[in-house]
Design a protein around this motif. Structure first.
Motif, PDB file in Angstrom:
ATOM      1  N   HIS A 104       1.342   4.407  -2.905  1.00  0.00           N
ATOM      2  CA  HIS A 104       1.237   5.868  -2.690  1.00  0.00           C
ATOM      3  C   HIS A 104       2.616   6.649  -3.038  1.00  0.00           C
ATOM      4  O   HIS A 104       2.586   7.676  -3.451  1.00  0.00           O
ATOM      5  N   HIS A 154      -3.314   3.668  -7.848  1.00  0.00           N
ATOM      6  CA  HIS A 154      -4.008   3.623  -6.641  1.00  0.00           C
ATOM      7  C   HIS A 154      -4.985   4.830  -6.592  1.00  0.00           C
ATOM      8  O   HIS A 154      -5.885   4.769  -5.622  1.00  0.00           O
ATOM      9  N   HIS A 212      -8.713   6.119  -4.216  1.00  0.00           N
ATOM     10  CA  HIS A 212      -8.925   7.334  -3.496  1.00  0.00           C
ATOM     11  C   HIS A 212      -9.618   8.334  -4.200  1.00  0.00           C
ATOM     12  O   HIS A 212      -9.624   9.627  -3.535  1.00  0.00           O
ATOM     13  N   HIS A 220      -6.865   7.957   6.098  1.00  0.00           N
ATOM     14  CA  HIS A 220      -5.983   7.668   4.954  1.00  0.00           C
ATOM     15  C   HIS A 220      -6.655   8.104   3.821  1.00  0.00           C
ATOM     16  O   HIS A 220      -5.927   8.611   2.606  1.00  0.00           O
ATOM     17  N   HIS A 231       0.969  -1.140   0.039  1.00  0.00           N
ATOM     18  CA  HIS A 231       0.069   0.185  -0.007  1.00  0.00           C
ATOM     19  C   HIS A 231       1.072   1.330   0.099  1.00  0.00           C
ATOM     20  O   HIS A 231       0.673   2.181  -0.828  1.00  0.00           O
TER      21      HIS A 231
HETATM   22 ZN   LIG Z   1      -4.084   4.467  -0.028  1.00  0.00          ZN
END
Ligand SMILES: [Zn+2]
Ligand SMILES: [Zn+2]
Length: 365
Positions: free
Chosen positions: A185, A194, A198, A275, A181
């Motif tokens: 990012h 990713h 988001h 997050h 993860h």
């Molecule tokens: Zn994330």
């Protein structure tokens, strides 16, 4: 709807089980990816994927229809995959999370919010795309288990009691989730993948499945590869997947739940909401799936007192339709390549999306 029933934990020979997959015969020899890979070691067997337990790994939020109440841990060794599209799971999740969000809403939000149809597409299509990737990952992990790691190690692990294996499996898998993860990012090319997750601006339980299939495969690889390579039992891995299945819905749910003194041990909805926050201070924080202590350990925890995350999403336009989101990272990568190759012509993304810019992350610690 197709009915597939497989046993877990049986040590009977492969040849007697037509549903099982024989690695020595290759992937093409399997009638469907639903049997079991079984490695009969000299002292213990390793029963590995392609059954309902690990099929959970295949779908975005593991939305394959395995029935948790039939986990061997609880019922003695039998899984039934009777709903490959995960409709049973979805209905159960609706029955649980819709009233849960009504009663304990963290923010006022409609049930029929924006993007619901897109999420339905993620729910019912993504899993099939993820399937091939996860099969490949777990197959390589099994080869590593059988060919690379010393049998003494894998057999010792496989022979550990179930109740000892489960917490170890969760610790290892979540460490894999944490780092995959975090890589998603901090590596700009991975962020393009990713950022699909988001892009959700109205966070609720269903947002859990708003993930690009490459994103799911990468994170599942981080969690499952070490587990299968090291030889943990299918029962222990299946238990992890079952718990993670519900954890994923829960941490995205629009509910007020912070876990009090345990908030730096276990990932709560409040922790994961941060997050997803669009606030600059919260960016690239709280990567863990289960164990928030990993974020404390690696310096990425962000959980301010007396404040809640209220705004979500990314700071650049994103597509909103399923196919456009699926194409998004590829268009962004192509766009970046052209930009770096003068004289470049700036391509336009369809649907209003633009390539995500590299994010400034906290240094790896
Ligand atoms: Zn994330
Ligand atoms: Zn999330």
């Amino acid at each position: 709807m197709r009915l597939i029933s497989t046993e877990i934990g049986s040590s009977a020979p492969l040849a007697h089980h037509p549903d099982r997959f024989d690695l020595s015969r290759g992937l093409a020899s399997s009638p469907a990816p639903t049997g079991e890979l079984e490695h009969a070691g000299s002292c213990s067997r390793l029963t590995v994927p392609f059954n309902a337990a690990t099929a959970w790994a295949f779908l975005p939020i593991d939305a394959v229809g395995s029935r948790g109440d039939r986990l061997p841990a609880f019922q003695g060794g039998h899984f039934e995959m009777r709903d490959l599209l995960g409709v049973n799971q979805l209905l159960l999740a609706v029955l649980i999370f819709v009233p849960f969000e009504r009663l304990f809403a963290a923010r006022p939000q409609k049930i029929f919010r924006r993007g619901l149809l897109t999420d339905m597409a993620f729910l019912f299509i993504n899993g099939w795309l993820v399937l091939a990737g996860v099969i490949a990952v777990t197959t390589v992990a099994i080869l590593v288990n059988q060919s690379v790691l010393p049998a003494a190690v894998t057999q010792t692990i496989g022979n550990l009691p179930y109740l000892v294996q489960v917490p170890i499996v969760i610790l290892i898998a979540d460490l894999g989730i944490y780092w995959t993860h975090r890589i998603l990012h901090i590596v700009p090319a991975m962020w393009q993948i990713h950022s699909v997750h988001h892009a959700v601006e109205e966070l609720d339980w269903l947002a859990a499945i708003h993930q690009h299939p490459l994103d799911v495969i990468f994170m599942k690889a981080g969690a499952l590869f070490p587990l299968y390579a090291l030889g943990f039992s299918t029962e222990a891995i299946g238990t992890y997947l079952l718990v993670y299945f519900w954890q994923t819905w829960l941490v995205h749910a629009n509910v007020r739940l912070s876990y009090g003194p345990l908030r730096y041990i276990l990932v709560s909805p409040e922790f994961h909401h941060w997050h997803h926050s669009s606030e600059a201070e919260a960016r690239d924080k709280n990567f863990a799936g289960f164990i928030s202590f990993y974020d404390v350990l690696f310096g990425s925890a962000y959980l301010p007192k007396a404040r809640k995350a209220t705004t979500f999403g990314v700071d650049h336009p994103m597509p909103t339709k399923y196919l456009a989101l699926l194409a998004y990272p590829f268009i962004a990568w192509a766009s970046k390549r052209k930009r770096n190759d003068p004289p470049a012509i700036q391509p336009q993304l369809s649907n209003g999306g633009e390539p995500a810019q590299p994010r400034h992350s906290a240094p790896l610690s």
